[in-house]
Design an enzyme around this catalytic site. Structure first.
Site, PDB file in Angstrom:
ATOM      1  CG  HIS A 119      -1.915   0.842   1.336  1.00 12.97           C
ATOM      2  ND1 HIS A 119      -1.743   2.136   1.674  1.00 12.97           N
ATOM      3  CD2 HIS A 119      -3.150   0.833   1.507  1.00 12.97           C
ATOM      4  CE1 HIS A 119      -2.675   3.088   1.687  1.00 12.97           C
ATOM      5  NE2 HIS A 119      -3.861   2.203   1.645  1.00 12.97           N
ATOM      6  CG  ASP A 197       0.793  -2.283   5.793  1.00 13.61           C
ATOM      7  OD1 ASP A 197      -0.280  -2.654   6.876  1.00 13.61           O
ATOM      8  OD2 ASP A 197       0.454  -1.544   5.139  1.00 13.61           O
ATOM      9  CD  GLN A 200      -6.717  -4.819   4.037  1.00 15.33           C
ATOM     10  OE1 GLN A 200      -7.606  -5.514   4.552  1.00 15.33           O
ATOM     11  NE2 GLN A 200      -6.817  -3.506   4.013  1.00 15.33           N
ATOM     12  CE  LYS A 223      -7.163  -0.650   6.346  1.00 13.39           C
ATOM     13  NZ  LYS A 223      -8.058  -0.354   5.082  1.00 13.39           N
ATOM     14  CB  CYS A 360      -3.505   3.250  -1.519  1.00 11.34           C
ATOM     15  SG  CYS A 360      -4.828   4.483  -1.226  1.00 11.34           S
TER      16      CYS A 360
HETATM   17  N1  PMP Z   1      -1.862  -0.642   4.832  1.00 15.15           N
HETATM   18  C1  PMP Z   1      -2.663  -1.541   4.020  1.00 15.15           C
HETATM   19  C2  PMP Z   1      -2.303  -2.705   3.522  1.00 15.15           C
HETATM   20  C3  PMP Z   1      -4.003  -0.864   4.039  1.00 15.15           C
HETATM   21  O1  PMP Z   1      -5.005  -1.598   3.753  1.00 15.15           O
HETATM   22  C4  PMP Z   1      -4.361   0.416   4.476  1.00 15.15           C
HETATM   23  C5  PMP Z   1      -5.744   0.817   4.283  1.00 15.15           C
HETATM   24  N2  PMP Z   1      -6.344   0.795   3.108  1.00 15.15           N
HETATM   25  C6  PMP Z   1      -3.398   1.116   5.062  1.00 15.15           C
HETATM   26  C7  PMP Z   1      -2.160   0.529   5.266  1.00 15.15           C
HETATM   27  C8  PMP Z   1      -3.455   2.341   5.411  1.00 15.15           C
HETATM   28  O2  PMP Z   1      -4.286   2.328   6.823  1.00 15.15           O
HETATM   29  P1  PMP Z   1      -5.017   3.713   7.492  1.00 15.15           P
HETATM   30  O3  PMP Z   1      -5.631   4.438   6.222  1.00 15.15           O
HETATM   31  O4  PMP Z   1      -5.796   2.909   8.218  1.00 15.15           O
HETATM   32  O5  PMP Z   1      -3.911   4.395   7.976  1.00 15.15           O
END
Ligand code: PMP
Length: 402
Positions: A119, A197, A200, A223, A360
């Site tokens: 991401h 990270d 997910q 999440k 993203c």
């Molecule tokens: N990393 C991953 C794999 C994600 O799916 C997301 C959220 N789409 C993020 C980072 C960013 O998370 P947040 O917007 O809650 O900071």
């Protein structure tokens, strides 16, 4: 059983243009069970005070509730100590704090290896760290079936001066799972730090950070059935303690004078300012909710994902991306020759919520040679009926788009 669970999530019990909501966008954010909403409401009504500061009883109660969640998180992710849990605003802030905090440890020529399927929140902070330190960001390639290329990764570790490895535990686009334990061991053998990270993974996998063998692990409450506005950066004490604070100010100090300031101890040192108190309380309620779920709820969720993959694979008009039996949470696809946005709009007209776009993850889109795709994602509340409705609506979209 999942229909009973669905009843616990107020937002899932609504209709859109006469259609019951079919929520297949849990990877973007999960819905919240009533007990999370109630915990936050009752905290504001009965216990609201700032934490850590005052001598009064209300503040002591708020502090105790807040710190109890830190202890629960320690248990939840198998951390060694509660002071390894840092509350942030979410995964994005966690990774930014981490990359900022490592600045003085990186030098010209050092390499930061980054998962190609990451991401943007797990790419851009490392690029910024590279700019500040003179280090270089190098992507870890993917195989043809869109998994991390382990052989190429080993070669990178053998031939490059790698200081940091930044990995996704689970891809937010494809749902593919990285074997963090194995990948961490490979990096540690070369003396590199491993930052994961877990945004997910955290709601779907039983995460034990010690067993995974990484140095840092980030995730977001929203999440995992908790509120937005709070997340976690976990780090093993030894490495966490070396991070320079990105945010400075109140709460994180030991002493302040105009001659100089002494920072406090972990975890306060990395939690400047008033934290997201009620959000932490909500996260605590979400942890309790997850811990009390029967193991069948998670088996059911995995079955729903596999069913989604199977049903999509039966449609000749569908192109599936990186779908594997062991994927978690999400499935990515396109209708051949159609724009992903059009598909999303048509499904929305039947009350079906999926995600469309680059998610993203533009570098991954570049590897896949697409501008974007559709993503359907599941949670413990996803039902067979949701999948049936989604597939029927997709078939309608196929007919309509011709
Ligand atoms: N990393 C991953 C794999 C994600 O799916 C997301 C959220 N789409 C993020 C980072 C960013 O998370 P947040 O917007 O809650 O900071």
């Amino acid at each position: 059983m999942n229909n009973d669970l669905k009843a616990l999530f107020p937002a899932l019990n609504q209709t859109l243009d006469g259609y019951p909501l079919c929520y297949l966008d849990t990877a973007a954010t999960s819905q919240k069970p009533a007990q999370v909403l109630e915990a936050m409401d009752s905290f504001y009504r009965q216990h609201n005070a700032n934490v850590h500061r005052a001598a009064h009883q209300l503040s002591a109660r708020a502090t105790s509730a807040y710190e109890t969640v830190r202890d629960s998180l320690k248990e939840f992710i198998g951390a060694a100590q509660s002071n390894e849990i840092i509350f942030t605003s979410g995964t994005t802030q966690s990774i930014n704090m981490l990359a900022w905090g490592l600045t003085s440890q990186l030098h010209q020529g050092d390499v930061i290896l980054v998962d190609s399927a990451a991401h943007h929140a797990n790419i851009v902070p490392w690029q910024e760290l590279a700019k500040r330190s003179g280090a270089e960001v190098v992507p870890i390639p993917l195989t043809a079936d869109l998994r991390l290329d382990i052989q190429a990764y080993q070669k990178q570790l053998d031939t490059l001066p790698v200081r940091i490895v930044a990995l996704a535990h689970v891809s937010n686009v494809l749902g593919t799972v990285n074997d963090i334990k194995a990948l961490s061991a490979m990096a540690k053998a070369k003396g590199a730090l491993v930052a994961v990270d877990g945004a997910q993974a955290i709601a779907h996998h039983k995460v034990n950070v010690v067993k995974l063998g990484c140095d840092f692990y980030s995730f977001s409450s929203h999440k995992m059935y908790g509120p937005s506005g709070v997340g976690v950066l976990w780090g093993c004490y030894q490495e966490l303690d070396k991070l320079e604070p990105m945010l400075t100010g109140g709460e994180m100090i030991d002493t302040v004078s105009f001659d100089g300031t002494c920072f406090g101890q972990l975890p306060n040192r990395l939690e400047a300012g008033t934290p997201p108190i009620v959000e932490v309380i909500g996260l605590g309620a979400a942890l309790k909710f997850i811990k009390e779920l029967p193991v069948e709820a998670f088996d059911h969720e995995q079955q729903m994902l596999n069913l989604l993959q199977q049903r999509l694979a039966q449609l000749p008009q569908v192109e599936l991306y990186g779908a594997h039996q062991d994927n978690t949470g999400a499935v990515a696809f396109n209708l051949k020759g159609e724009h992903h946005q059009d598909v999303g709009i048509l499904l929305d007209q039947q009350g079906i919520a999926i995600r469309c776009g680059h998610h993203c993850a533009q570098p991954l889109m570049q590897i896949m040679q697409i501008s974007g795709c559709c993503r359907a994602s599941v949670g413990v509340y996803t039902s067979r009926e949701d999948i049936d409705r989604f597939i029927t609506a997709l078939e309608d979209a196929i007919d309509l788009l011709g």
